[in-house]
Design an enzyme around this catalytic site. Sequence first.
Site, PDB file in Angstrom:
ATOM      1  N   LYS A  67       0.836  -1.215   0.000  1.00 47.24           N
ATOM      2  CA  LYS A  67       0.000   0.000   0.000  1.00 47.24           C
ATOM      3  C   LYS A  67       0.861   1.252   0.000  1.00 47.24           C
ATOM      4  CE  LYS A  67      -2.421   2.646   3.554  1.00 47.24           C
ATOM      5  NZ  LYS A  67      -1.302   3.454   3.983  1.00 47.24           N
ATOM      6  N   ASN A  68       1.826   1.314   0.899  1.00 50.45           N
ATOM      7  CA  ASN A  68       2.560   2.572   1.050  1.00 50.45           C
ATOM      8  C   ASN A  68       3.482   2.868  -0.132  1.00 50.45           C
ATOM      9  OD1 ASN A  68       1.264   3.125   3.403  1.00 50.45           O
ATOM     10  ND2 ASN A  68       2.935   2.519   4.764  1.00 50.45           N
TER      11      ASN A  68
ATOM     12  N   CYS B 277      -5.165   8.036   8.834  1.00 52.14           N
ATOM     13  CA  CYS B 277      -5.372   7.555  10.205  1.00 52.14           C
ATOM     14  C   CYS B 277      -5.075   8.642  11.217  1.00 52.14           C
ATOM     15  CB  CYS B 277      -4.462   6.352  10.470  1.00 52.14           C
ATOM     16  SG  CYS B 277      -4.911   4.911   9.518  1.00 52.14           S
TER      17      CYS B 277
ATOM     18  N   ARG C 269       0.275  15.006  12.873  1.00 50.23           N
ATOM     19  CA  ARG C 269       0.979  14.497  11.689  1.00 50.23           C
ATOM     20  C   ARG C 269       1.453  15.696  10.853  1.00 50.23           C
ATOM     21  NH1 ARG C 269      -1.592   8.949   9.377  1.00 50.23           N
ATOM     22  NH2 ARG C 269       0.534   8.776   8.598  1.00 50.23           N
ATOM     23  N   PRO C 270       2.486  16.406  11.369  1.00 47.73           N
ATOM     24  CA  PRO C 270       2.947  17.609  10.672  1.00 47.73           C
ATOM     25  C   PRO C 270       3.578  17.276   9.324  1.00 47.73           C
ATOM     26  CG  PRO C 270       4.461  17.031  12.444  1.00 47.73           C
ATOM     27  CD  PRO C 270       3.300  16.086  12.552  1.00 47.73           C
ATOM     28  N   ILE C 271       3.622  18.274   8.425  1.00 47.95           N
ATOM     29  CA  ILE C 271       4.324  18.067   7.147  1.00 47.95           C
ATOM     30  C   ILE C 271       5.387  19.162   6.965  1.00 47.95           C
ATOM     31  CG2 ILE C 271       2.506  16.740   5.988  1.00 47.95           C
ATOM     32  CD1 ILE C 271       1.813  19.344   4.453  1.00 47.95           C
TER      33      ILE C 271
ATOM     34  N   ASP D 285       3.778   0.406  12.280  1.00 51.44           N
ATOM     35  CA  ASP D 285       2.569  -0.132  11.649  1.00 51.44           C
ATOM     36  C   ASP D 285       2.319  -1.598  11.997  1.00 51.44           C
ATOM     37  OD1 ASP D 285       2.144   2.331  10.581  1.00 51.44           O
ATOM     38  OD2 ASP D 285       2.539   1.788   8.493  1.00 51.44           O
TER      39      ASP D 285
ATOM     40  N   ARG E 110      -9.016   0.497   3.520  1.00 51.73           N
ATOM     41  CA  ARG E 110      -8.054   1.430   2.923  1.00 51.73           C
ATOM     42  C   ARG E 110      -6.745   0.725   2.605  1.00 51.73           C
ATOM     43  NH1 ARG E 110      -6.504   5.053   6.789  1.00 51.73           N
ATOM     44  NH2 ARG E 110      -4.862   5.304   5.290  1.00 51.73           N
TER      45      ARG E 110
HETATM   46  C1  UD1 Z   1       4.301   6.727   6.722  1.00 52.74           C
HETATM   47  C2  UD1 Z   1       3.321   5.600   6.499  1.00 52.74           C
HETATM   48  C3  UD1 Z   1       2.664   5.216   7.820  1.00 52.74           C
HETATM   49  C4  UD1 Z   1       3.711   4.896   8.876  1.00 52.74           C
HETATM   50  C5  UD1 Z   1       4.742   6.001   8.971  1.00 52.74           C
HETATM   51  C6  UD1 Z   1       5.913   5.647   9.878  1.00 52.74           C
HETATM   52  C7  UD1 Z   1       2.602   6.084   4.250  1.00 52.74           C
HETATM   53  C8  UD1 Z   1       1.502   6.532   3.357  1.00 52.74           C
HETATM   54  N1  UD1 Z   1       2.313   6.061   5.565  1.00 52.74           N
HETATM   55  O1  UD1 Z   1       3.551   7.844   7.195  1.00 52.74           O
HETATM   56  O2  UD1 Z   1       1.845   4.079   7.584  1.00 52.74           O
HETATM   57  O3  UD1 Z   1       3.089   4.744  10.137  1.00 52.74           O
HETATM   58  O4  UD1 Z   1       5.285   6.302   7.668  1.00 52.74           O
HETATM   59  O5  UD1 Z   1       6.544   4.496   9.423  1.00 52.74           O
HETATM   60  O6  UD1 Z   1       3.670   5.702   3.810  1.00 52.74           O
HETATM   61  N2  UD1 Z   1       7.149  14.156  11.029  1.00 52.74           N
HETATM   62  C9  UD1 Z   1       7.429  15.478  11.296  1.00 52.74           C
HETATM   63  N3  UD1 Z   1       7.415  16.358  10.246  1.00 52.74           N
HETATM   64  C10 UD1 Z   1       7.146  15.984   8.964  1.00 52.74           C
HETATM   65  C11 UD1 Z   1       6.862  14.620   8.711  1.00 52.74           C
HETATM   66  C12 UD1 Z   1       6.872  13.726   9.753  1.00 52.74           C
HETATM   67  O7  UD1 Z   1       7.679  15.850  12.433  1.00 52.74           O
HETATM   68  O8  UD1 Z   1       7.157  16.831   8.082  1.00 52.74           O
HETATM   69  C13 UD1 Z   1       7.181  13.162  12.130  1.00 52.74           C
HETATM   70  C14 UD1 Z   1       5.820  12.513  12.362  1.00 52.74           C
HETATM   71  O9  UD1 Z   1       5.033  13.277  13.246  1.00 52.74           O
HETATM   72  C15 UD1 Z   1       6.203  11.163  12.925  1.00 52.74           C
HETATM   73  C16 UD1 Z   1       7.533  10.851  12.234  1.00 52.74           C
HETATM   74  O10 UD1 Z   1       8.020  12.093  11.725  1.00 52.74           O
HETATM   75  O11 UD1 Z   1       6.447  11.257  14.310  1.00 52.74           O
HETATM   76  C17 UD1 Z   1       7.452   9.863  11.103  1.00 52.74           C
HETATM   77  O12 UD1 Z   1       6.470  10.300  10.176  1.00 52.74           O
HETATM   78  P1  UD1 Z   1       6.522   9.899   8.637  1.00 52.74           P
HETATM   79  O13 UD1 Z   1       7.584   8.889   8.411  1.00 52.74           O
HETATM   80  O14 UD1 Z   1       6.547  11.158   7.838  1.00 52.74           O
HETATM   81  O15 UD1 Z   1       5.107   9.230   8.434  1.00 52.74           O
HETATM   82  P2  UD1 Z   1       4.207   9.288   7.160  1.00 52.74           P
HETATM   83  O16 UD1 Z   1       5.039   9.413   5.934  1.00 52.74           O
HETATM   84  O17 UD1 Z   1       3.087  10.261   7.336  1.00 52.74           O
END
Ligand code: UD1
Length: 420
Positions: A22-23, A117, A122-124, A306, A398
Amino acid sequence: MEKLVINGPSRLQGDVTISGAKNAAVAIIPATLLIDGVCTLENVPNISDVKISCSILEKLGAKVTWISEHSIKIDSRHIKSTSAPLDMTSKFRASYYLIGSLLSRCHKAEVGLPGGCKLGARPIDQHIKGFEALGASVNTTQGKIVASASHLIGTSIYMDTVSVGATINVMLASVLADGTTTIDNAAKEPHVVDVANFLNAMGADIHGAGTDMIKINGVSKLHGNATYSIVPDQIEAGTFMLAAVASKGDVVIHNCIPEHLDCLTAKILEMGGEVEESGDSIHVWCNSRPNKTNIKTSPYPGFPTDLQPQAGVVLAIADGTSIINESIWESRFQYTAELNKMGANITAQGKSAVFEGVDFLSGAPVYASDLRAGAALIIAGIIANGETDLYNLDHIDRGYECIEEKFRKLGANITRVNEE
Ligand code: UD1
């Protein structure tokens, strides 16, 4: 409302075949926007996150054709819009990959804020930091992210936190940029490598994916005209491995990459299970009550967050007291309240939870709070005495293809019921 009715306990036994990841799929599908041509994807999981990704691409002007149950052909030659609406992007998290892809191809992206989820904040910020370093301006306004750039120029980017999403998104944004981009402190997950392999198969020049330093030499065009097979789903494979242990079963898992699961294999051995690897299969069995085991989640190659809820079900019935420390998501223990309704004895506080192993679980009505919590509650229902009714199946659909059929084939008594 749909629910799964599970009558337990059952001992899982037999063979199961894992679907495409999926990812990886939800990143590779938007990545096809970078291609000025047609490409074919194989081993595509038939799940709702993939279907919505395809619908968004069609809305942007791409032509998506399912050529078989797990293969799609995508023609992104005629993109007519750079705007992905909130009602579609809010359905799943990975919609943020549209920003990197559209920015790269069209130098403009308007993407509704991502959903997915609810695992806590979940910051970006690291995605945005990367886009800005490449020369884009990024604003969040009226529920959407608006990014634009007259020119994207390769640069060095250090990720303040290891992020799968930010690593892939910056890779997408920099593939067609002028010059070389380096991503330091990059995520190393198998799906990061799979996206890089896909892009390279289409003409990109990416090195180092799978290490913490990725180098992307910008190219002028991606050519398409290629077929790419998506990597098997490491998390789905791990879900069945843990289900085998929890049910004291004996399961052979096919179409997986055992080395992606090394960390889980080590933990299953600590739990008292047995694991035998052979080519693209893993045989897992367990003859006794699982041992207590402590787990700490961390980015790959550490224990995947996960798989934490599914491992939590094993620890709920293990002999003794186990502790899980969750280091990625702050709200990943919502499933423990549901397991406690089934007779578990789990105390969750903040990012850790203490599992006092009980002799057995009992069926109860329970609710999936997110995708992996849903998978964990299916396993709990399979090993519990009596009937478990599991609600909120949208989360599970999903990310897992035909999950009840796969468990039924292994001997579970599980049926999807439409409850008026
Ligand atoms: C992806 C996976 C999700 C999995 C996660 C961690 C997908 C679609 N989803 O989510 O299933 O649980 O990896 O393996 O691939 N963070 C920040 N700033 C950012 C981005 C992330 O602080 O800009 C933090 C998050 O809050 C979290 C950590 O980094 O604590 C890891 O997040 P991230 O690896 O980005 O998760 P996703 O890509 O959203």
